[in-house]
Write a protein that holds these residues in place. Structure first.
Motif, PDB file in Angstrom:
ATOM      1  N   GLU A  36       7.991 -64.119  16.216  1.00  0.00           N
ATOM      2  CA  GLU A  36       9.279 -63.615  15.729  1.00  0.00           C
ATOM      3  C   GLU A  36       9.576 -62.252  16.354  1.00  0.00           C
ATOM      4  OE1 GLU A  36      11.742 -64.766  13.656  1.00  0.00           O
ATOM      5  OE2 GLU A  36      10.722 -66.712  13.629  1.00  0.00           O
ATOM      6  N   ILE A  37       8.555 -61.420  16.419  1.00  0.00           N
ATOM      7  CA  ILE A  37       8.725 -60.104  17.042  1.00  0.00           C
ATOM      8  C   ILE A  37       9.113 -60.277  18.503  1.00  0.00           C
ATOM      9  CG2 ILE A  37       7.509 -58.007  17.764  1.00  0.00           C
ATOM     10  CD1 ILE A  37       5.900 -58.242  15.101  1.00  0.00           C
ATOM     11  N   HIS A  40      12.711 -61.254  18.878  1.00  0.00           N
ATOM     12  CA  HIS A  40      13.594 -60.091  18.716  1.00  0.00           C
ATOM     13  C   HIS A  40      13.603 -59.246  19.987  1.00  0.00           C
ATOM     14  CE1 HIS A  40      14.898 -60.309  14.542  1.00  0.00           C
ATOM     15  NE2 HIS A  40      13.675 -60.645  14.197  1.00  0.00           N
ATOM     16  N   PHE A  67       1.145 -55.037  19.882  1.00  0.00           N
ATOM     17  CA  PHE A  67       1.296 -55.105  18.436  1.00  0.00           C
ATOM     18  C   PHE A  67       0.434 -53.988  17.851  1.00  0.00           C
ATOM     19  CE2 PHE A  67       1.909 -59.500  19.917  1.00  0.00           C
ATOM     20  CZ  PHE A  67       3.181 -59.738  19.417  1.00  0.00           C
ATOM     21  N   VAL A  71       3.944 -56.036  10.363  1.00  0.00           N
ATOM     22  CA  VAL A  71       5.183 -55.898   9.604  1.00  0.00           C
ATOM     23  C   VAL A  71       5.023 -56.781   8.365  1.00  0.00           C
ATOM     24  CG1 VAL A  71       7.682 -56.239   9.603  1.00  0.00           C
ATOM     25  CG2 VAL A  71       6.509 -55.551  11.720  1.00  0.00           C
ATOM     26  N   ILE A  77      13.356 -54.356   9.603  1.00  0.00           N
ATOM     27  CA  ILE A  77      12.949 -54.028  10.964  1.00  0.00           C
ATOM     28  C   ILE A  77      14.156 -53.558  11.761  1.00  0.00           C
ATOM     29  CG2 ILE A  77      10.934 -55.537  11.011  1.00  0.00           C
ATOM     30  CD1 ILE A  77      12.619 -57.530  12.656  1.00  0.00           C
ATOM     31  N   VAL A  79      14.944 -53.033  15.791  1.00  0.00           N
ATOM     32  CA  VAL A  79      14.505 -53.258  17.162  1.00  0.00           C
ATOM     33  C   VAL A  79      15.505 -52.583  18.086  1.00  0.00           C
ATOM     34  CG1 VAL A  79      13.988 -54.972  18.943  1.00  0.00           C
ATOM     35  CG2 VAL A  79      13.443 -55.453  16.540  1.00  0.00           C
ATOM     36  N   LEU A  97       9.817 -51.828  18.044  1.00  0.00           N
ATOM     37  CA  LEU A  97      10.145 -52.311  16.713  1.00  0.00           C
ATOM     38  C   LEU A  97       9.625 -51.310  15.694  1.00  0.00           C
ATOM     39  CD1 LEU A  97       9.885 -55.823  15.242  1.00  0.00           C
ATOM     40  CD2 LEU A  97       8.810 -53.928  14.058  1.00  0.00           C
ATOM     41  N   CYS A 110       5.738 -50.426  14.947  1.00  0.00           N
ATOM     42  CA  CYS A 110       4.817 -51.548  14.766  1.00  0.00           C
ATOM     43  C   CYS A 110       4.520 -52.290  16.066  1.00  0.00           C
ATOM     44  CB  CYS A 110       5.375 -52.523  13.736  1.00  0.00           C
ATOM     45  SG  CYS A 110       5.372 -51.826  12.085  1.00  0.00           S
TER      46      CYS A 110
END
Length: 175
Positions: A36-37, A40, A67, A71, A77, A79, A97, A110
């Motif tokens: 997911e990060i 984004h 990383f 989170v 969040i 970004v 992020l 993060c």
């Protein structure tokens, strides 16, 4: 046909995405999935590159994803992405992020990433890659490392060509 290079600041390329971490985005540890990060980052960087060249591009490589801290659920969040360097047909973007605990307001970095995009219409004779100009201390630090990252990425690309030449497309069930 004017071949004058335009100059844009990192801020002119900046893209910001915000989201609230929902339960469907969490893994079994109640933290945001790394994928997911990365999604984004890819979206935010892609938009930053578009802000820079005003042309379509595609993600060529994810050069680095770091990383730093997880989170967690119930965090928001933020970004932020901007262009950090460019070649003749490729553009590098940086993203970070920040997660914020919505109850306390405490924020922390993060994760961060560098992605490289290739301009899809770079063979257009009217296309001239703009120049990027950092302004803030952070932007100057990030952009100052571009040349070194580019040399490293080109070496990795050559290694990847060798690796790809040895990979098979044969399925394991095909005898």
């Amino acid at each position: 046909m004017d071949q004058t290079k335009t100059e844009l600041t990192c801020n002119q390329t900046r893209n910001v995405r915000t989201a609230f971490v929902s339960y469907s985005d969490l893994n079994d540890k109640d933290t945001l999935f790394g994928g997911e990060i990365m999604s984004h980052f890819d979206s935010a960087c892609g938009r930053a590159v578009f802000n820079f060249v005003k042309r379509p591009s595609f993600t060529a490589t994810v050069d680095l994803v770091a990383f730093i801290q997880p989170v967690r659920k119930n965090e928001a969040i933020y970004v932020e992405a901007y262009v950090s360097g460019c070649g003749n047909t490729s553009v590098e973007a940086f993203a970070k992020l920040t997660a914020t605990d919505v109850r306390t307001g405490e924020s922390r970095i993060c994760a961060y990433a560098f992605l490289t995009f290739v301009i899809t219409e770079s063979s257009d004779p009217d296309f001239v890659m703009p120049l990027i100009r950092p302004e803030s201390d952070e932007e100057k630090m990030i952009c100052s490392g571009y040349d070194e990252r580019r040399i490293s990425n080109l070496a990795k690309r050559n290694q990847n060509k060798q690796l790809l030449s040895g990979l098979s497309t044969k399925q394991i069930w095909d005898a």
